[in-house]
Scaffold this motif. Structure first.
Motif, mmCIF file in Angstrom:
data_model
loop_
_atom_site.group_PDB
_atom_site.id
_atom_site.type_symbol
_atom_site.label_atom_id
_atom_site.label_comp_id
_atom_site.label_asym_id
_atom_site.label_seq_id
_atom_site.Cartn_x
_atom_site.Cartn_y
_atom_site.Cartn_z
ATOM 1 N N SER A 146 63.981 20.842 63.122
ATOM 2 C CA SER A 146 63.644 19.618 62.387
ATOM 3 C C SER A 146 64.688 18.520 62.558
ATOM 4 O O SER A 146 64.366 17.333 62.419
ATOM 5 N N ILE A 147 65.940 18.888 62.857
ATOM 6 C CA ILE A 147 66.981 17.868 63.029
ATOM 7 C C ILE A 147 67.302 17.617 64.498
ATOM 8 O O ILE A 147 68.266 16.920 64.827
ATOM 9 N N GLY A 148 66.491 18.192 65.386
ATOM 10 C CA GLY A 148 66.603 17.870 66.799
ATOM 11 C C GLY A 148 67.632 18.646 67.590
ATOM 12 O O GLY A 148 67.994 18.235 68.706
ATOM 13 N N ALA A 190 66.843 28.916 59.258
ATOM 14 C CA ALA A 190 67.874 28.192 60.001
ATOM 15 C C ALA A 190 67.305 27.606 61.287
ATOM 16 O O ALA A 190 67.628 26.472 61.660
ATOM 17 N N VAL A 191 66.448 28.348 61.958
ATOM 18 C CA VAL A 191 65.845 27.873 63.201
ATOM 19 C C VAL A 191 64.891 26.716 62.925
ATOM 20 O O VAL A 191 64.853 25.725 63.660
ATOM 21 N N VAL A 192 64.116 26.813 61.851
ATOM 22 C CA VAL A 192 63.210 25.724 61.483
ATOM 23 C C VAL A 192 64.005 24.450 61.202
ATOM 24 O O VAL A 192 63.652 23.357 61.659
ATOM 25 N N LYS A 193 65.092 24.581 60.453
ATOM 26 C CA LYS A 193 65.916 23.412 60.154
ATOM 27 C C LYS A 193 66.542 22.841 61.422
ATOM 28 O O LYS A 193 66.639 21.629 61.592
ATOM 29 N N ILE A 207 76.676 26.405 62.318
ATOM 30 C CA ILE A 207 77.045 27.490 61.406
ATOM 31 C C ILE A 207 76.532 27.213 60.006
ATOM 32 O O ILE A 207 76.046 28.111 59.309
ATOM 33 N N ARG A 208 76.614 25.954 59.559
ATOM 34 C CA ARG A 208 76.144 25.594 58.209
ATOM 35 C C ARG A 208 74.690 25.986 57.980
ATOM 36 O O ARG A 208 74.308 26.409 56.885
#
Length: 263
Positions: free
Chosen positions: A231-233, A225-228, A192-193
């Motif tokens: 990037s964090i798996g 949000a999807v890119v992040k 959500i964040r």
């Protein structure tokens, strides 16, 4: 798998200042066409037992009165931007008891709610995905959309995926249909964040950049949000769906092609 419709929330934002009740008198009245489709989506969600939450902006009094007749949660949008409305919507949905999956979509996408919900939420319920990006079935995409929209969204998707591939955020064999619009995600605080973050564009030169574009307004609920998440798996999964674009919306958008192309 036991599918509990009450664990799913459909989240939409609406704003139709020129909507009126009754038959459509003018095919070029986009608010009327889209507002009618929004009611079809809302009624379909209610019929299937899904929770539906609506963040409404400056819609007509008649539209708001029709909304009030339905068993949906209606939020008065805080602020004027779409980004603010989406954040308000997502935050509210995340706090509803029993909700496991949030389906954020445009309200005119009737077929998504009617034909595709089970397919897009099951990977999350089965712990196979944290975020699902629905992908339009190619033959239905090309046949039901206006030609110019099919071409522009196909091209935009390619550019978006090329960047993800270049930075090794997405496997070469995978492609996201990010310009379809809907995003489906687990109701989990760490996810959500990502969808509540704010984004700004720092412009050092304006060549080929439209000054009125707000990256926060256009991208807070899906692209960044999807890119992040990638990037964090987090587990981002593509699910193909038999989505059909509404015929009446296609006809409406062909009445003023130049305006929709600019948009």
């Amino acid at each position: 798998m036991n599918f509990d419709s009450k664990s799913i929330v459909i989240a939409v934002t609406t704003q139709y200042p020129n909507w009126y009740k009754g038959e459509s008198l003018d095919l070029s009245n986009t608010d009327k066409i889209r507002g009618d489709l929004a009611f079809q989506t809302i009624d379909t969600a209610i019929k299937h037992g899904y929770t539906i939450v609506i963040s409404d902006g400056d819609s007509s009094k008649e539209f708001k009165a029709e909304l009030a007749k339905r068993t949906a949660v209606v939020l008065e949008r805080i602020g004027n931007s779409r980004a603010t409305g989406r954040r308000q919507l997502i935050e509210y949905c995340s706090r509803i008891p029993r909700i496991k999956v949030i389906v954020r979509t445009e309200p005119e996408k009737v077929s998504l709610v009617q034909d595709c919900i089970v397919k897009v939420v099951n990977p999350i319920l089965a712990n196979e995905a944290d975020i699902v990006i629905p992908k339009r079935q190619e033959d239905l995409f090309s046949s039901s959309y206006p030609d110019y929209m099919y071409e522009s969204e196909t091209d935009a998707n390619k550019k978006y995926n090329d960047i993800l591939h270049e930075f090794e955020l997405l496997p070469q064999q995978e492609e996201l249909d990010i310009f379809f619009g809907p995003t489906v995600f687990r109701n989990d605080p760490k996810i959500i964040r990502l969808f509540l973050e704010r984004y700004k564009l720092r412009i050092t030169q304006t060549r080929r950049v439209r000054k009125y574009i707000s990256p926060d307004d256009f991208s807070n609920s899906q692209m960044f949000a999807v890119v992040k998440a990638l990037s964090i798996g987090l587990k981002v999964k593509v699910v193909e769906v038999p989505f059909i674009y509404p015929k009446i919306q296609k006809e409406n958008e062909l009445t003023d092609k130049d305006r929709f192309i600019e948009k």
